[in-house]
Design a protein around this motif. Structure first.
Motif, PDB file in Angstrom:
ATOM      1  N   ARG A 103      -0.482 -11.710  -2.651  1.00 15.12           N
ATOM      2  CA  ARG A 103      -0.977 -11.274  -3.953  1.00 15.12           C
ATOM      3  C   ARG A 103      -1.970  -9.934  -3.918  1.00 15.12           C
ATOM      4  N   GLN A 104      -1.776  -9.221  -2.862  1.00 17.80           N
ATOM      5  CA  GLN A 104      -2.510  -7.989  -2.640  1.00 17.80           C
ATOM      6  C   GLN A 104      -1.406  -6.851  -2.402  1.00 17.80           C
ATOM      7  N   GLY A 105      -1.851  -5.842  -3.206  1.00 15.46           N
ATOM      8  CA  GLY A 105      -1.292  -4.565  -2.851  1.00 15.46           C
ATOM      9  C   GLY A 105      -2.332  -3.697  -2.467  1.00 15.46           C
ATOM     10  N   VAL A 106      -1.797  -2.217  -2.297  1.00 13.31           N
ATOM     11  CA  VAL A 106      -2.594  -1.380  -2.098  1.00 13.31           C
ATOM     12  C   VAL A 106      -2.390   0.025  -2.665  1.00 13.31           C
ATOM     13  N   ASN A 107      -3.300   0.856  -3.078  1.00 10.00           N
ATOM     14  CA  ASN A 107      -3.065   2.033  -3.596  1.00 10.00           C
ATOM     15  C   ASN A 107      -3.637   3.157  -2.264  1.00 10.00           C
ATOM     16  N   TYR A 108      -2.859   3.754  -1.800  1.00 11.79           N
ATOM     17  CA  TYR A 108      -3.172   4.875  -0.592  1.00 11.79           C
ATOM     18  C   TYR A 108      -3.976   6.023  -1.495  1.00 11.79           C
ATOM     19  N   GLY A 109      -4.913   6.488  -1.150  1.00  6.04           N
ATOM     20  CA  GLY A 109      -5.458   7.584  -1.747  1.00  6.04           C
ATOM     21  C   GLY A 109      -4.501   8.888  -1.242  1.00  6.04           C
ATOM     22  N   ARG A 110      -4.777  10.058  -2.199  1.00  2.00           N
ATOM     23  CA  ARG A 110      -4.061  11.034  -1.963  1.00  2.00           C
ATOM     24  C   ARG A 110      -4.495  11.450  -0.516  1.00  2.00           C
ATOM     25  N   ASN A 111      -3.401  11.872   0.268  1.00  6.64           N
ATOM     26  CA  ASN A 111      -3.636  12.636   1.537  1.00  6.64           C
ATOM     27  C   ASN A 111      -4.022  11.587   2.722  1.00  6.64           C
ATOM     28  N   VAL A 112      -4.108  10.424   2.473  1.00  3.13           N
ATOM     29  CA  VAL A 112      -4.548   9.340   3.361  1.00  3.13           C
ATOM     30  C   VAL A 112      -3.353   9.202   4.395  1.00  3.13           C
ATOM     31  N   TRP A 113      -3.671   9.171   5.508  1.00  2.00           N
ATOM     32  CA  TRP A 113      -2.751   8.644   6.493  1.00  2.00           C
ATOM     33  C   TRP A 113      -2.162   7.200   6.543  1.00  2.00           C
ATOM     34  N   HIS A 114      -1.204   6.923   6.664  1.00  5.39           N
ATOM     35  CA  HIS A 114      -0.525   5.605   6.451  1.00  5.39           C
ATOM     36  C   HIS A 114       0.815   5.293   7.421  1.00  5.39           C
ATOM     37  N   HIS A 115       1.182   4.274   7.588  1.00 11.36           N
ATOM     38  CA  HIS A 115       2.304   4.035   8.329  1.00 11.36           C
ATOM     39  C   HIS A 115       3.284   3.719   7.022  1.00 11.36           C
ATOM     40  N   PRO A 116       4.361   4.243   7.215  1.00 11.16           N
ATOM     41  CA  PRO A 116       5.483   3.577   6.156  1.00 11.16           C
ATOM     42  C   PRO A 116       5.726   2.123   6.097  1.00 11.16           C
ATOM     43  N   LEU A 117       6.211   1.767   4.914  1.00 10.60           N
ATOM     44  CA  LEU A 117       5.970   0.105   4.571  1.00 10.60           C
ATOM     45  C   LEU A 117       6.345  -0.692   5.682  1.00 10.60           C
ATOM     46  N   MET A 118       5.463  -1.714   5.688  1.00 10.83           N
ATOM     47  CA  MET A 118       5.715  -2.564   6.961  1.00 10.83           C
ATOM     48  C   MET A 118       5.762  -4.125   6.381  1.00 10.83           C
ATOM     49  N   THR A 119       7.177  -4.478   6.297  1.00  5.48           N
ATOM     50  CA  THR A 119       7.209  -5.946   5.761  1.00  5.48           C
ATOM     51  C   THR A 119       7.585  -6.977   7.067  1.00  5.48           C
ATOM     52  N   ILE A 120       7.047  -8.103   6.540  1.00  2.30           N
ATOM     53  CA  ILE A 120       7.159  -9.056   8.006  1.00  2.30           C
ATOM     54  C   ILE A 120       8.257 -10.222   7.432  1.00  2.30           C
ATOM     55  N   ASP A 121       8.822 -10.489   8.588  1.00  6.07           N
ATOM     56  CA  ASP A 121       9.825 -11.777   8.634  1.00  6.07           C
ATOM     57  C   ASP A 121      11.111 -11.294   7.939  1.00  6.07           C
ATOM     58  N   THR A 122      11.050 -11.062   6.651  1.00  5.88           N
ATOM     59  CA  THR A 122      12.239 -10.862   5.762  1.00  5.88           C
ATOM     60  C   THR A 122      12.132  -9.680   4.755  1.00  5.88           C
ATOM     61  N   ALA A 123      13.305  -9.262   4.513  1.00 12.30           N
ATOM     62  CA  ALA A 123      13.312  -8.097   3.607  1.00 12.30           C
ATOM     63  C   ALA A 123      12.535  -8.661   2.309  1.00 12.30           C
ATOM     64  N   SER A 124      11.642  -7.337   1.995  1.00 10.97           N
ATOM     65  CA  SER A 124      10.619  -7.792   0.859  1.00 10.97           C
ATOM     66  C   SER A 124      10.567  -6.543  -0.245  1.00 10.97           C
ATOM     67  N   ASP A 125      10.663  -6.842  -1.289  1.00 12.76           N
ATOM     68  CA  ASP A 125      10.610  -5.637  -2.574  1.00 12.76           C
ATOM     69  C   ASP A 125       9.180  -5.672  -2.807  1.00 12.76           C
ATOM     70  N   PHE A 126       8.736  -4.321  -3.144  1.00 11.69           N
ATOM     71  CA  PHE A 126       7.639  -3.775  -3.543  1.00 11.69           C
ATOM     72  C   PHE A 126       7.514  -2.786  -4.685  1.00 11.69           C
ATOM     73  N   LEU A 127       6.769  -3.119  -5.691  1.00  9.20           N
ATOM     74  CA  LEU A 127       6.684  -2.036  -6.688  1.00  9.20           C
ATOM     75  C   LEU A 127       5.930  -0.729  -6.176  1.00  9.20           C
ATOM     76  N   VAL A 128       6.456   0.406  -6.325  1.00  5.54           N
ATOM     77  CA  VAL A 128       5.671   1.502  -5.755  1.00  5.54           C
ATOM     78  C   VAL A 128       5.565   2.566  -6.729  1.00  5.54           C
ATOM     79  N   VAL A 129       4.232   2.983  -6.956  1.00  7.97           N
ATOM     80  CA  VAL A 129       3.952   3.991  -7.897  1.00  7.97           C
ATOM     81  C   VAL A 129       3.428   5.283  -7.226  1.00  7.97           C
ATOM     82  N   ASP A 130       4.361   6.210  -7.144  1.00  9.44           N
ATOM     83  CA  ASP A 130       3.820   7.415  -6.677  1.00  9.44           C
ATOM     84  C   ASP A 130       4.238   8.881  -7.295  1.00  9.44           C
TER      85      ASP A 130
END
Ligand SMILES: NC(=O)N[C@@H](O)C(=O)O
Ligand code: NI
Length: 171
Positions: A115-142
């Motif tokens: 039930r939690q999403g995140v909004n990475y700030g502009r130019n913030v270092w992050h790792h590409p999407l990391m899902t667990i256990d099974t394929a999962s869909d995410f709504l991504v606004v960029d």
């Protein structure tokens, strides 16, 4: 210094240096539509830069990562924010790092509930999407548009995200 990364619970306070947590935070709630609907207002702010930039809404279907996970790289988007909101009620990992002179410092791994999403700030270092256990869909606004909006960095030595806590610990 150990290269094992501990896993932290995702809270808005801990994540604040990296962006915002998109969740039904009661502090942001207001009733609309004649009381039929609860609006959790402004859980994140989209920021896009550059001539011809536009905000787009995507769906990312992430294949599960295997753990322990060997983390070798991070990325950032200099021209825009990027948000991930899970479309299934399943936990996932948001991994970020402070900038240290133009390169990412030690990664921090936040375990998000379904039930939690995140909004990475502009130019913030992050790792590409990391899902667990099974394929999962995410709504991504960029951001879409001209210019290079992806910078990658590869660590000299990998970090390791250990086995994840059991599912019961994340709801
Ligand atoms: N490359 C891409 O669109 N995805 C990454 O930015 C990501 O953070 O998953
Ligand atoms: Ni990204």
């Amino acid at each position: 210094m150990s290269h094992f990364i501990s896993i932290e619970p995702l809270t808005k306070e801990a994540f604040a240096p990296f962006g915002s947590v998109i969740e039904a935070d009661p502090a942001s709630a207001r009733f609309i539509n004649g009381g039929n609907t609860e609006r959790f207002h402004a859980r994140g702010e989209v920021d896009v830069a550059g001539e011809g930039a536009r905000v787009i809404i995507n769906i990312f279907r992430g294949q599960p990562r295997t753990f322990p996970y060997r983390l070798t790289m991070m990325e950032r988007h200099p021209l825009g924010t990027q948000s991930f909101s899970p479309l299934h009620d399943r936990p996932w990992l948001a991994v970020v790092a402070e900038d240290e002179g133009g390169r990412p410092g030690r990664p921090r791994a936040f375990l998000a509930s379904g039930r939690q999403g995140v909004n990475y700030g502009r130019n913030v270092w992050h790792h590409p999407l990391m899902t667990i256990d099974t394929a999962s869909d995410f709504l991504v606004v960029d951001r879409d548009g001209p210019g290079n909006n992806l910078e990658e960095f590869f660590y000299e030595e990998p970090f390791v995200i250990p086995d994840l806590p059991s599912k019961e610990t994340v709801r």
